[in-house]
Write an enzyme that holds these catalytic residues in place. Structure first.
Site, PDB file in Angstrom:
ATOM      1  N   ILE A 285      -3.474   3.236  15.111  1.00  0.00           N
ATOM      2  CA  ILE A 285      -4.752   3.132  14.388  1.00  0.00           C
ATOM      3  C   ILE A 285      -5.903   3.659  15.245  1.00  0.00           C
ATOM      4  CG2 ILE A 285      -6.417   1.459  13.437  1.00  0.00           C
ATOM      5  CD1 ILE A 285      -4.033  -0.146  12.379  1.00  0.00           C
TER       6      ILE A 285
ATOM      7  N   VAL B 251     -10.416  -4.348  28.736  1.00  0.00           N
ATOM      8  CA  VAL B 251     -11.788  -4.706  28.389  1.00  0.00           C
ATOM      9  C   VAL B 251     -11.877  -6.229  28.470  1.00  0.00           C
ATOM     10  CG1 VAL B 251     -13.503  -4.713  26.541  1.00  0.00           C
ATOM     11  CG2 VAL B 251     -12.071  -2.692  26.922  1.00  0.00           C
TER      12      VAL B 251
ATOM     13  N   GLY C  84      -4.021  -4.080  17.855  1.00  0.00           N
ATOM     14  CA  GLY C  84      -2.822  -4.498  17.121  1.00  0.00           C
ATOM     15  C   GLY C  84      -3.198  -5.386  15.960  1.00  0.00           C
TER      16      GLY C  84
ATOM     17  N   HIS D  20      13.792  29.951   5.192  1.00  0.00           N
ATOM     18  CA  HIS D  20      13.030  30.680   6.190  1.00  0.00           C
ATOM     19  C   HIS D  20      11.854  31.391   5.521  1.00  0.00           C
ATOM     20  CE1 HIS D  20      12.090  33.156   9.655  1.00  0.00           C
ATOM     21  NE2 HIS D  20      12.001  34.201   8.825  1.00  0.00           N
TER      22      HIS D  20
HETATM   23  C1  LIG Z   1      -6.317   1.514   9.317  1.00  0.00           C
HETATM   24  C2  LIG Z   1      -4.864   1.329   8.978  1.00  0.00           C
HETATM   25  C3  LIG Z   1      -4.079   2.443   8.728  1.00  0.00           C
HETATM   26  C4  LIG Z   1      -2.735   2.287   8.394  1.00  0.00           C
HETATM   27  N1  LIG Z   1      -2.004   3.394   8.146  1.00  0.00           N
HETATM   28  C5  LIG Z   1      -0.701   3.275   7.827  1.00  0.00           C
HETATM   29  C6  LIG Z   1       0.078   4.422   7.518  1.00  0.00           C
HETATM   30  O1  LIG Z   1      -0.407   5.553   7.541  1.00  0.00           O
HETATM   31  N2  LIG Z   1       1.371   4.240   7.176  1.00  0.00           N
HETATM   32  C7  LIG Z   1       1.945   2.993   7.140  1.00  0.00           C
HETATM   33  O2  LIG Z   1       3.128   2.890   6.838  1.00  0.00           O
HETATM   34  N3  LIG Z   1       1.226   1.888   7.425  1.00  0.00           N
HETATM   35  C8  LIG Z   1      -0.078   2.000   7.761  1.00  0.00           C
HETATM   36  N4  LIG Z   1      -0.815   0.877   8.009  1.00  0.00           N
HETATM   37  C9  LIG Z   1      -0.138  -0.437   7.932  1.00  0.00           C
HETATM   38  C10 LIG Z   1       0.007  -0.886   6.477  1.00  0.00           C
HETATM   39  O3  LIG Z   1      -1.266  -0.942   5.881  1.00  0.00           O
HETATM   40  C11 LIG Z   1       0.699  -2.247   6.438  1.00  0.00           C
HETATM   41  O4  LIG Z   1       1.922  -2.179   7.128  1.00  0.00           O
HETATM   42  C12 LIG Z   1       0.971  -2.665   4.996  1.00  0.00           C
HETATM   43  O5  LIG Z   1      -0.223  -2.727   4.263  1.00  0.00           O
HETATM   44  C13 LIG Z   1       1.675  -4.024   4.955  1.00  0.00           C
HETATM   45  O6  LIG Z   1       1.896  -4.377   3.634  1.00  0.00           O
HETATM   46  P1  LIG Z   1       2.011  -5.901   3.184  1.00  0.00           P
HETATM   47  O7  LIG Z   1       2.297  -5.856   1.726  1.00  0.00           O
HETATM   48  O8  LIG Z   1       2.958  -6.624   4.061  1.00  0.00           O
HETATM   49  O9  LIG Z   1       0.582  -6.544   3.449  1.00  0.00           O
HETATM   50  P2  LIG Z   1      -0.906  -6.110   3.111  1.00  0.00           P
HETATM   51  O10 LIG Z   1      -1.008  -4.706   2.717  1.00  0.00           O
HETATM   52  O11 LIG Z   1      -1.729  -6.574   4.281  1.00  0.00           O
HETATM   53  O12 LIG Z   1      -1.269  -6.955   1.817  1.00  0.00           O
HETATM   54  C14 LIG Z   1      -1.365  -8.333   1.822  1.00  0.00           C
HETATM   55  C15 LIG Z   1      -2.265  -8.761   0.699  1.00  0.00           C
HETATM   56  O13 LIG Z   1      -2.169 -10.170   0.571  1.00  0.00           O
HETATM   57  C16 LIG Z   1      -3.434 -10.681   0.216  1.00  0.00           C
HETATM   58  N5  LIG Z   1      -3.448 -12.097   0.559  1.00  0.00           N
HETATM   59  C17 LIG Z   1      -3.337 -12.648   1.797  1.00  0.00           C
HETATM   60  N6  LIG Z   1      -3.323 -13.995   1.697  1.00  0.00           N
HETATM   61  C18 LIG Z   1      -3.428 -14.287   0.385  1.00  0.00           C
HETATM   62  C19 LIG Z   1      -3.463 -15.486  -0.362  1.00  0.00           C
HETATM   63  N7  LIG Z   1      -3.353 -16.680   0.238  1.00  0.00           N
HETATM   64  N8  LIG Z   1      -3.574 -15.400  -1.701  1.00  0.00           N
HETATM   65  C20 LIG Z   1      -3.667 -14.208  -2.334  1.00  0.00           C
HETATM   66  N9  LIG Z   1      -3.645 -13.044  -1.676  1.00  0.00           N
HETATM   67  C21 LIG Z   1      -3.516 -13.088  -0.346  1.00  0.00           C
HETATM   68  C22 LIG Z   1      -4.399  -9.835   1.006  1.00  0.00           C
HETATM   69  O14 LIG Z   1      -5.679  -9.858   0.415  1.00  0.00           O
HETATM   70  C23 LIG Z   1      -3.733  -8.465   0.924  1.00  0.00           C
HETATM   71  O15 LIG Z   1      -4.246  -7.723  -0.151  1.00  0.00           O
HETATM   72  C24 LIG Z   1      -2.167   0.988   8.322  1.00  0.00           C
HETATM   73  C25 LIG Z   1      -2.957  -0.136   8.560  1.00  0.00           C
HETATM   74  C26 LIG Z   1      -4.292   0.018   8.874  1.00  0.00           C
HETATM   75  C27 LIG Z   1      -5.119  -1.202   9.117  1.00  0.00           C
END
Ligand SMILES: Cc1cc2nc3c(=O)[nH]c(=O)nc-3n(C[C@H](O)[C@H](O)[C@H](O)COP(=O)(O)OP(=O)(O)OC[C@H]3O[C@@H](n4cnc5c(N)ncnc54)[C@H](O)[C@@H]3O)c2cc1C
Length: 463
Positions: A181, A234, A269, A442
């Site tokens: 990131i 840092v 992280g 190619h």
């Molecule tokens: C800047 C950035 C760039 C990234 N780029 C990439 C990339 O290029 N490729 C890649 O593979 N990964 C990338 N990632 C990582 C990727 O975004 C995550 O691995 C992925 O979103 C994880 O998916 P998830 O469904 O586990 O959780 P999330 O996407 O974090 O979704 C979890 C959701 O749960 C909701 N939530 C949490 N608690 C509650 C609750 N109690 N009730 C209701 N809703 C709730 C949150 O609001 C959120 O919307 C990036 C991350 C960041 C921060």
């Protein structure tokens, strides 16, 4: 009577929304709880998609200013309209999150709006209402990890979320953390005109990725103008109207120095997001790093409660979360859902890109597995030369005895796309010889993959 479901998924990121859709496809009655105003989670709202939109726009700006003239395309007076670039990013995000809403309607997944809390196995509370369900899936994702002494305000000291929304190009951006990131967003703002310094605790960038790739990436990004301060930590940040002053010490200890920045991006992280879910009350166990503990079938220690994605162990990647979502939905439907963790690619969307799948040389050495490596540079590829993108190489690692492909590590143009071929090879249990004998068009960048596979047997043709 409370409304009841077969599955309630908490969190609508790529893990949760994909799990919900797949479960609905398999005939289950599904609800997905999301507290954000839009679906799609970190990935679509503040992660993968907006960062890639800005990477694309800033790369176009960089190319127009510095690369096109070499192709005989000359522009005068190129300027940045950051407000327009940010507005476009917003439109990209909006189209994607609305797409998920459409998919929910199409698959009859109910969106329960609000924060979800597990009251007991089979009972979830959302916005004061209680819902019943046979299965609960925790897919609450992750959040940026804090650093003691460095207080985030999303203006002067930002996480990736704030770094995606800056309204002006900072003069000096300091990035804490040389991971994916930090390097992607550091690249965005460097291309748009900021001086960017990356401070990293370790003696290398992108820990976990192949050493050789990491070293070459550092060289290429340094040439582009990013500054790196490795083996440094840092220890504090002081804010004033003029900017932020960071206190930085050698990682091994020693005299501290001060570094001034207009904006600081904290990117050390991410950590599992489990707050307010009622996990302690429900008796769901967490591991030593605060992630929900699961078995190989995504089951927690409490019957009927499962977890997937960033909130559990493993790579924090959108496609890993998605694949787990699909596998779990299929397991809940009585099928044989499965994720092959040896074939999950990881990509860094700098330019050139970095891509990796399977084992690294360091991992194979540590495991005592004999392997052969085949490597081929982009300088020897006709298409890369035509494009003017000559940095990097493809390296394929194969078992010394069986020739089975064990991993691949790449730095170069569009390697985030090229890596798919090796993910497929690993998934199919292919040998390097299989990849080498496959006809590649190619002139394409893909020919570098074929040549690297030939190089495993010492018989690359074009070098
Ligand atoms: C800047 C950035 C760039 C990234 N780029 C990439 C990339 O290029 N490729 C890649 O593979 N990964 C990338 N990632 C990582 C990727 O975004 C995550 O691995 C992925 O979103 C994880 O998916 P998830 O469904 O586990 O959780 P999330 O996407 O974090 O979704 C979890 C959701 O749960 C909701 N939530 C949490 N608690 C509650 C609750 N109690 N009730 C209701 N809703 C709730 C949150 O609001 C959120 O919307 C990036 C991350 C960041 C921060």
């Amino acid at each position: 009577m409370p409304e009841s479901f077969d599955v309630i998924v908490i969190g609508a990121g790529p893990g949760g929304y994909v799990c919900a859709i797949r479960a609905a496809q398999l005939g289950m009655k599904v609800a997905c709880v999301e507290k954000r105003a839009t679906l799609g989670g970190t990935c679509l709202n503040v992660g993968c998609i907006p960062s890639k939109a800005l990477l694309q726009s800033s790369e176009l700006f960089e190319e127009t200013r510095h690369k096109m003239a070499e192709h005989g395309v000359v522009f005068d007076g190129v300027r940045l309209d950051l407000a327009k670039m940010q507005a476009r990013k917003g439109e990209v995000v909006s189209a994607n999150v609305k797409g998920v809403e459409f998919l929910f309607r199409k698959n009859k997944v109910t969106w329960l709006k609000g924060a979800g809390r597990i009251l007991a196995p089979g009972k979830v509370e959302v916005a004061g209402e209680t819902y019943e369900t046979k299965n609960i899936v925790i897919a609450t994702g992750s959040e940026s990890s804090p650093l003691r002494g460095v207080e985030v305000d999303e203006k002067q000291v930002v996480t990736s979320t704030g770094a995606l929304d800056l309204e002006a190009v900072p003069k000096h951006l300091v990035v804490i953390g040389g991971g994916v990131i930090g390097l992607e967003l550091g690249s965005v703002w460097r291309r748009l005109g900021a001086e960017v310094t990356v401070i990293e605790f370790l003696d290398r960038l992108v820990p976990g990725m192949d050493n050789e790739v990491a070293k070459q990436l550092e060289r290429v990004l340094t040439r582009q103008g990013l500054k790196f301060k490795l083996k440094s930590k840092v220890t504090g940040a002081t804010k004033s109207a003029e900017g932020v002053t960071l206190t930085v010490e050698p990682a091994a200890g020693g005299a501290a120095e001060e570094i001034k920045a207009d904006v600081v991006l904290l990117a050390i992280g991410r950590r599992a997001h489990t707050e307010g879910l009622g996990l302690a009350e429900a008796g769901v166990e967490l591991d030593e790093r605060g992630r929900v503990k699961t078995d190989a079938h995504f089951a927690t220690n409490v019957p009927g409660i499962y977890a997937i994605g960033d909130v559990i162990a493993g790579a924090m990647l959108a496609h890993k979360a998605e694949d787990e979502g699909v596998a779990l939905a299929e397991l809940l439907a009585g099928q044989k859902g499965h994720v092959n963790y040896a074939a999950i690619p990881g990509v860094i969307y700098t330019w050139p890109e970095v891509a990796s799948v399977g084992a690294t040389e360091e991992e194979l050495k540590a495991a005592g597995i004999a392997y052969k490596a085949g490597k081929f540079p982009f300088t020897a590829n006709g298409r890369a030369r035509a494009m003017g993108d000559l940095d990097g190489f493809v390296k394929i690692l194969a078992d010394a005895k069986t020739d089975r492909v064990l991993g691949a590590h790449m730095l170069g143009p569009d390697v985030g796309t090229l890596i798919a071929e090796i993910s497929l090879a690993i998934e199919f249990g292919a040998s390097a010889e299989d990849v080498a004998r496959t006809c590649h068009a190619h002139p394409t960048l893909n020919e570098v993959v074929k040549e690297a596979a030939l190089a495993v047997d010492g018989r690359a043709l074009h070098i």
